[in-house]
Motif scaffolding. Structure first.
Motif, PDB file in Angstrom:
ATOM      1  N   ASN A 165       0.844  -1.184   0.000  1.00 54.85           N
ATOM      2  CA  ASN A 165       0.000   0.000   0.000  1.00 54.85           C
ATOM      3  C   ASN A 165       0.887   1.243   0.000  1.00 54.85           C
TER       4      ASN A 165
ATOM      5  N   ASN B 278       2.064   3.411   2.070  1.00 57.91           N
ATOM      6  CA  ASN B 278       3.154   3.580   3.044  1.00 57.91           C
ATOM      7  C   ASN B 278       3.862   2.270   3.372  1.00 57.91           C
TER       8      ASN B 278
ATOM      9  N   GLY C 180      -8.102   1.895  -2.556  1.00 59.02           N
ATOM     10  CA  GLY C 180      -8.237   2.552  -1.265  1.00 59.02           C
ATOM     11  C   GLY C 180      -7.768   1.622  -0.171  1.00 59.02           C
ATOM     12  N   ASP C 181      -8.632   1.406   0.830  1.00 57.07           N
ATOM     13  CA  ASP C 181      -8.305   0.464   1.904  1.00 57.07           C
ATOM     14  C   ASP C 181      -8.799  -0.947   1.607  1.00 57.07           C
ATOM     15  N   GLY C 182      -9.422  -1.125   0.438  1.00 61.87           N
ATOM     16  CA  GLY C 182      -9.913  -2.434   0.045  1.00 61.87           C
ATOM     17  C   GLY C 182      -9.170  -2.961  -1.164  1.00 61.87           C
TER      18      GLY C 182
ATOM     19  N   TRP D  81      -4.809  -2.986  -4.815  1.00 59.44           N
ATOM     20  CA  TRP D  81      -5.353  -2.080  -3.814  1.00 59.44           C
ATOM     21  C   TRP D  81      -6.371  -1.152  -4.455  1.00 59.44           C
TER      22      TRP D  81
ATOM     23  N   SER E 120       2.893  -0.352   4.756  1.00 58.18           N
ATOM     24  CA  SER E 120       2.571  -0.982   6.037  1.00 58.18           C
ATOM     25  C   SER E 120       1.884  -2.329   5.831  1.00 58.18           C
ATOM     26  N   SER E 121       1.286  -2.515   4.649  1.00 52.51           N
ATOM     27  CA  SER E 121       0.636  -3.778   4.311  1.00 52.51           C
ATOM     28  C   SER E 121       1.027  -4.175   2.896  1.00 52.51           C
TER      29      SER E 121
ATOM     30  N   PRO F 216     -13.834  -4.994   0.829  1.00 50.74           N
ATOM     31  CA  PRO F 216     -12.891  -4.712   1.914  1.00 50.74           C
ATOM     32  C   PRO F 216     -11.891  -5.840   2.084  1.00 50.74           C
ATOM     33  N   LEU F 217     -10.868  -5.597   2.894  1.00 53.40           N
ATOM     34  CA  LEU F 217      -9.861  -6.629   3.148  1.00 53.40           C
ATOM     35  C   LEU F 217     -10.418  -7.760   4.003  1.00 53.40           C
TER      36      LEU F 217
ATOM     37  N   ASP G 266       0.811  -7.932   7.248  1.00 56.86           N
ATOM     38  CA  ASP G 266       1.036  -6.770   8.105  1.00 56.86           C
ATOM     39  C   ASP G 266       2.534  -6.676   8.364  1.00 56.86           C
TER      40      ASP G 266
END
Length: 736
Positions: A25, A27, A75-77, A73, A29-30, A95-96, A53
């Protein structure tokens, strides 16, 4: 993989989870990725979408629903493709976490689609593109619902007739584009897709291996590569770069593809990419038509609004370029001011960067990696670079690199814990260099050495000498599920993988030097290596040596069989190798033998040899033909050939086996009717390994690998003829 294997075997190799390149993603982070795992107990493959993670180094399942592929990816999903009934493809978002009911179908594509790409436009609208086949009239093709012909006959009046593993049909690959819009209630909707190549005669991605690397999309439009439509693709490698300006991905572009003109470059083009803002583009291109291993050179389009303006980087007056390396791929840094290049160099797949503002003048690329093999690169807003790669002992690793401090990369994840879950260690792998046959191109030849994990320096081990295909290829510090040196090492061999003349990554001159030299300089390099091993590696028992190879490596096995080195080896294994040079006229990409053998055979009959070793007046087609030396074939040999291999047809394998049998040479023939140039199906691959290891182990005194008859196959031959020459009587004359 949480359990360490007690021993690295073919079963472990083939059942280990195969992890895709990672998608971080923004940054990092995932990390989103897929794994596919084959079970020899259930005889099924399971594919999972997972997210890692990074801080906790814990991975969790997103979905294992059948048919899901290519997650990205959103967004967050995530967004992904899902194969469904009747050959259709759904575009799915969600979503995830959560159940299957949380995933929404944004739209359905009425045929098989792949190579998903998305780019943000404005106001929450996304540009979307996929590749899918089109009929001659430009409409979407679905093989499951298309009318079935009443006859199986196919009539051709031009090449290709067939390519790689399939007969050619009128359908062509095409790039389809549209939008993905988000409504007020949060649901996504896929627009109607437009065929960007309709009516152009162009095909992209380029078969058989082109994929997402053959095109890119941005707010500016689509950039892609395609074979030159005015030239026959079986006889030419020439590709062009095209740019389609698109003001709106909702409607069809009013502009057709614009061909990017590159003066004096007539070869293959690859790796077209946009900068993140869509204002710049870059690509790679070769100078020489008909030569698929020519040097790639780098080109910039500083302003896609003026695609006629291109800038060569690291160029030179002689056209060869100032950088000795041949990049394999190119991409922009996130800010668009630097270019990152993957490069094969001395048996490694390295990452280089051309410093900022490259269009202000050529600057020397600098290393960002020094080991292993980089397979994928993702540039982050922070300026860091996320890298996916592998090594000879680790099947998947994710790294984070700060270009300003590349010497200390951060290891994010190793799928095999640096080989530990396979029972492998980096200390097993080393390198050697030995004298080259032609010191004018390179004074020394490089080779990888892989020793058993329980290596004891007080013992001697038989040699497994592995010759790579190509021939313009190499053995590299990378993972393979088809030819994995560690599998042979764990049987009790010291495995040595040389990169002789013709190998890539050692300078273009060394690669080019194999031209009209197939059985000359490379063979002498291999002989030099064998001699060097015998004289310098006391741990290797060269009196118990076997050699194996596929494709060009298979050719070299047949060549070695008819020459002196063949008498020093206990056994040979040929996979999909050339038996007779004229057999290559049944191949599909004819430009390949025409280039490497100095022209079409009807053009150079009687040409003088360029060989330093043969001194023959025969043309290269005959001079380097293994079938010219079958009177010397005497070493036990396993021949493997696949019926769907249209690059090297089944007659090549049958001919070699028939000669061995008729001469009374101990031999076996393994055939896979449902495989192409490679053996890809896990069950077939397991049989391949069992047969190969049983065959070679027998001749060097190692235990039989598999106790089943003939490696798990029922023996299908008749009376075995070993150790005697078959005599044939014809027309009253005895012929031996």
């Amino acid at each position: 993989m949480a359990i360490r294997a007690s021993k690295f075997t073919p079963e472990v190799l083939l059942s280990a989870p195969r992890r895709s390149a990672g998608l971080p993603n923004a940054n990092a982070s995932s990390v989103l990725y897929t794994t596919s795992t084959y079970s020899f107990d259930t005889h099924k493959k399971v594919t999972e979408v997972r997210v890692l993670d990074v801080e906790s180094n814990e991975s969790r399942l997103v979905t294992d629903e059948e048919g899901i592929s290519e997650p990205q990816w959103l967004g967050d999903g995530i967004i992904c493709l899902r194969s469904v009934k009747e050959g259709k493809t759904e575009v799915v978002v969600g979503p995830l976490g959560g159940s299957k009911n949380h995933y929404q179908v944004a739209g359905t594509i009425d045929g098989p689609a792949s190579n998903l790409k998305i780019r943000e436009l404005e106001d929450g609208v996304l540009a979307i593109a996929v590749s899918a086949q089109a009929t001659p009239d430009g409409s979407l093709y679905n093989p499951e619902t298309a009318p079935k012909p009443r006859s199986t006959g196919k009539l051709y009046n031009s090449l290709f007739v067939r390519h790689w593993d399939a007969y050619k049909t009128p359908e062509k690959n095409a790039i389809w584009y549209g939008t993905l819009s988000k409504s007020k209630d949060g649901k996504y909707e896929l627009s109607k897709l437009t065929n960007a190549l309709k009516g152009t005669g162009l095909e992209s991605p380029i078969p058989p291996f082109g994929g997402a690397d053959n095109f890119d999309i941005s707010s500016s439009g689509i950039i892609f590569v395609a074979k030159d439509p005015e030239l026959n693709p079986a006889l030419n490698t020439k590709c062009n770069v095209y740019f389609i300006p698109i003001s709106s991905f909702i409607e069809s572009s009013t502009f057709g593809p614009h061909k990017v003109q590159v003066p004096n470059f007539e070869g293959a083009a690859s790796s077209p990419v946009f900068s993140a803002d869509g204002k710049k583009a870059a690509f790679l291109m070769m100078r020489q038509n008909g030569y698929e291993a020519d040097k790639n050179q780098i080109f910039l389009i500083p302003n896609v609004g003026n695609a006629s303006w291109i800038m060569p980087l690291l160029d030179s007056e002689d056209g060869k370029g100032t950088w000795e390396c041949s990049p394999q791929s190119v991409c922009f840094s996130h800010d668009g001011e630097s270019l990152l290049l993957t490069v094969e160099e001395k048996g490694k797949g390295l990452l280089y960067v051309i410093p900022k503002d490259p269009f202000k003048g050529a600057k020397s690329p600098r290393n960002l990696t020094w080991d292993g093999y980089v397979s994928d690169v993702r540039c982050l807003p922070s300026g860091d670079v996320f890298v996916s790669g592998s090594t000879l002992i680790d099947n998947s690793a994710y790294l984070l690199i700060d270009p300003s401090n590349a010497e200390t990369p951060t290891l994010i994840s190793s799928n095999s814990r640096n080989g530990a879950t396979f029972g492998l260690r980096k200390e097993q792998v080393s390198e050697i260099w030995f004298p080259a046959a032609d010191p004018l191109t390179n004074k020394k030849v490089h080779a990888w050495v892989v020793k058993p994990s329980d290596f004891d320096d007080s013992k001697k081990y038989p040699l497994a000498y592995l010759i790579h295909g190509g021939p313009q290829g190499s053995w590299a510090d990378s993972w393979s599920t088809r030819w994995n040196p560690a599998v042979f090492a764990e049987q009790g061999y010291i495995v040595i993988c040389p990169n002789p003349t013709g190998s890539t990554g050692y300078g273009q001159a060394f690669c080019d030097a194999i031209n009209q030299q197939w059985g000359g300089l490379p063979y002498q390099d291999i002989v030099n290596g064998f001699t060097w091993i015998k004289d310098n590696m006391s741990e290797v028992d060269c009196d118990r040596a076997v050699a194996l190879g596929a494709s060009y490596g298979g050719y070299m096995m047949n060549w070695i069989q008819g020459h002196d080195l063949g008498r020093q080896l206990k056994a040979l294994v040929t996979h999909d190798g050339v038996f007779s040079m004229t057999g290559q006229l049944a191949s599909e990409e004819l430009y390949f033998p025409f280039h490497d053998l100095g022209g079409a055979p009807w053009h150079n009959r009687g040409a003088k040899s360029t060989s330093n070793f043969a001194g023959s007046s025969l043309d290269a087609w005959r001079e380097w033909d293994p079938s010219q030396h079958i009177d010397k074939w005497a070493t036990p040999q396993l021949v493997i050939h696949n019926e769907l291999d249209y690059r090297l047809t089944i007659s090549e394998g049958l001919s070699a086996f028939n000669v061995l049998q008729a001469r009374g040479v101990e031999s076996q023939f393994l055939v896979f009717p449902d495989e192409n140039h490679w053996v890809l199906k896990p069950e077939n691959s397991l049989v391949w390994h069992r047969v190969v290891l049983n065959f070679i182990n027998k001749f060097v005194g190692l235990p039989k690998f598999f106790d089943g008859e003939e490696g798990g196959l029922e023996f299908l031959g008749g009376e075995r003829m070993e150790g005697e020459v078959v005599k044939m009587e014809a027309a009253g004359n005895g012929h031996t």
